[in-house]
Design a protein around this motif. Structure first.
Motif, PDB file in Angstrom:
ATOM      1  N   LYS A   1       2.929   1.672  -3.075  1.00 34.73           N
ATOM      2  CA  LYS A   1       2.946   2.673  -4.159  1.00 34.73           C
ATOM      3  C   LYS A   1       2.659   2.054  -5.527  1.00 34.73           C
ATOM      4  O   LYS A   1       3.220   2.453  -6.547  1.00 34.73           O
ATOM      5  N   LYS A   2       1.799   1.039  -5.532  1.00 33.55           N
ATOM      6  CA  LYS A   2       1.375   0.407  -6.780  1.00 33.55           C
ATOM      7  C   LYS A   2       0.051  -0.303  -6.534  1.00 33.55           C
ATOM      8  O   LYS A   2      -0.382  -0.461  -5.376  1.00 33.55           O
ATOM      9  N   GLU A   3      -0.592  -0.722  -7.614  1.00 28.24           N
ATOM     10  CA  GLU A   3      -1.874  -1.403  -7.490  1.00 28.24           C
ATOM     11  C   GLU A   3      -1.679  -2.866  -7.070  1.00 28.24           C
ATOM     12  O   GLU A   3      -0.749  -3.529  -7.530  1.00 28.24           O
ATOM     13  N   PRO A   4      -2.551  -3.368  -6.211  1.00 35.41           N
ATOM     14  CA  PRO A   4      -2.513  -4.800  -5.913  1.00 35.41           C
ATOM     15  C   PRO A   4      -3.099  -5.570  -7.087  1.00 35.41           C
ATOM     16  O   PRO A   4      -3.767  -4.988  -7.947  1.00 35.41           O
ATOM     17  N   ASP A   5      -2.831  -6.863  -7.145  1.00 33.05           N
ATOM     18  CA  ASP A   5      -3.466  -7.705  -8.152  1.00 33.05           C
ATOM     19  C   ASP A   5      -4.057  -8.928  -7.455  1.00 33.05           C
ATOM     20  O   ASP A   5      -4.030  -9.024  -6.223  1.00 33.05           O
ATOM     21  N   VAL A   6      -4.600  -9.842  -8.242  1.00 34.83           N
ATOM     22  CA  VAL A   6      -5.249 -11.005  -7.628  1.00 34.83           C
ATOM     23  C   VAL A   6      -4.259 -11.828  -6.812  1.00 34.83           C
ATOM     24  O   VAL A   6      -4.620 -12.417  -5.795  1.00 34.83           O
ATOM     25  N   TYR A   7      -2.998 -11.859  -7.226  1.00 33.84           N
ATOM     26  CA  TYR A   7      -2.016 -12.651  -6.500  1.00 33.84           C
ATOM     27  C   TYR A   7      -1.757 -12.078  -5.108  1.00 33.84           C
ATOM     28  O   TYR A   7      -1.702 -12.815  -4.124  1.00 33.84           O
ATOM     29  N   SER A   8      -1.590 -10.773  -5.029  1.00 29.86           N
ATOM     30  CA  SER A   8      -1.386 -10.165  -3.714  1.00 29.86           C
ATOM     31  C   SER A   8      -2.636 -10.322  -2.856  1.00 29.86           C
ATOM     32  O   SER A   8      -2.542 -10.495  -1.640  1.00 29.86           O
TER      33      SER A   8
END
Length: 368
Positions: free
Chosen positions: A287-294
């Protein structure tokens, strides 16, 4: 009745993988996000039946971003938990220390964010045990130097860098490449990991009136530098290293992050079809945006799982051989159709993008 021998044999085939990350300490913001990507990759694999007809089992250790604790963590994962592959770690100095232990035991490690090219450079050509499924600091700094001069039109730059293997290698590579294509570095200011007060360095930088400031360091310090630059009224383009491509940085730096430019290997709006599918599925799950770390965590763990599957057994040496021959494995990072084509030192090269913060969101500029 099932015999104890049969039970033991079945258990022996379970794929056990380790994770070493800074889940506390200065780099914990990145570490916790990477962990989400790793756990998502494991969850997906287990929903599809796991590996060797059993769920993949993962053991997670907090290395706190400390080399000594990192070595202890990796030894525990290998000697006590009997893992055959490790996703880790984020801080490059810790990765350098941990990778020596992994090589000793012939357990492949895949970077979960460590960028310093020095870590893969230490590999024996053709026999790497530390892998990085994205470009190292050398390639990232080269691209950022070009983007700073050509896309941002910044003719002079002041460099603020973390006094660590990661920060110094990035700063040196950036300076060399930037000046090599006609730019001028007017100042080099070092700071220590964990520093909170950057007012003095920023005052020195402001006196040089550079066209841009390049920050080579981790996200936590980067956010503070950006915020304090805003408080001092530094009206200069700020450019960050890849560790700063996170919504968390925008949250921490606040309005001062507007216009901030950062080299970026992944954004939820990626043109990479595999990356876009990952973003869609991650968004639905968390329920949130992924980022480069994920994304890095997802790719790192996904590679270890697939290497074991192709090896046909939970064996580190067999998995290492598979990792060297997986150019068909898609990565969520990079341009469309980016794959895990490792070179003989265990690194993957692809085009690194540039994102600009506009109205509180990063906008990824088109790839050249």
């Amino acid at each position: 009745m099932i015999s104890s021998v049969a039970i033991s044999a079945a258990f022996a085939e379970q794929l056990k993988l380790g994770v070493s990350l800074p889940l506390s300490g200065p780099a914990s913001l990145a570490g916790t996000s990477i962990r989400e990507g790793i756990e998502f990759a494991v969850k997906q694999a287990n929903q599809k039946g796991g590996v060797f007809d059993q769920d993949v089992k993962v053991f997670i250790e907090d290395d706190e971003g400390n080399p000594t604790k990192g070595v202890t963590a990796v030894r525990k994962l290998i000697e006590q938990d009997h893992v055959v592959g490790i996703s880790g770690t984020y801080v490059s100095a810790v990765a350098a220390a941990e990778s020596k232990v992994a090589k000793e035991y012939k357990v492949p490690m895949i970077s979960a964010g460590s960028t310093s090219s020095a870590v893969t450079d230490a590999n024996t050509a053709g026999d790497p045990w530390f892998f990085r499924a994205f470009p190292g600091s050398r390639a990232q700094a080269k691209q950022t130097a070009s983007d700073t001069l050509k896309k941002l039109n910044a003719k002079t730059v002041a460099v603020l860098y973390e006094n660590s293997i990661y920060g110094k290698s990035l700063a040196d590579e950036f300076k060399s490449n930037y000046e090599g294509i006609g730019g001028k570095v007017v100042a080099m200011e070092a700071y220590n990991p964990g520093d909170k007060d950057f007012y003095s360095s920023l005052t020195n930088v402001r006196a040089q009136s550079p066209s841009a400031v390049y920050i080579a360091g981790l996200m936590d310090s980067g956010a503070q530098i950006i915020k304090q630059a805003g408080e001092l009224g530094v009206q200069t383009q700020i450019v960050g290293s890849g560790s700063m491509m996170s919504d968390k940085l925008i949250e921490l730096a606040g309005p001062a992050s507007e216009g901030f430019a950062v080299s970026s290997m992944f954004e939820p709006s990626t043109p990479n079809k595999h990356g876009a599918e990952f973003a869609k599925e991650f968004r639905a799950a968390y329920k949130k945006e992924p980022d480069v770390y994920s994304a890095i965590g997802f790719d790192s763990m996904g590679l270890l799982i697939e290497a074991a599957r192709r090896a046909g057994k939970p064996d580190g040496a067999a998995m290492q051989k598979q990792l060297l021959n997986m150019p068909d494995f898609p990565l969520s990072q990079g341009p469309d159709r980016t794959t895990a084509k490792f070179d003989d030192k265990g690194s993957v090269e692809f085009k690194v993008g540039l994102a600009i913060v506009k109205n509180g969101k990063r906008e990824w500029l088109p790839f050249d």
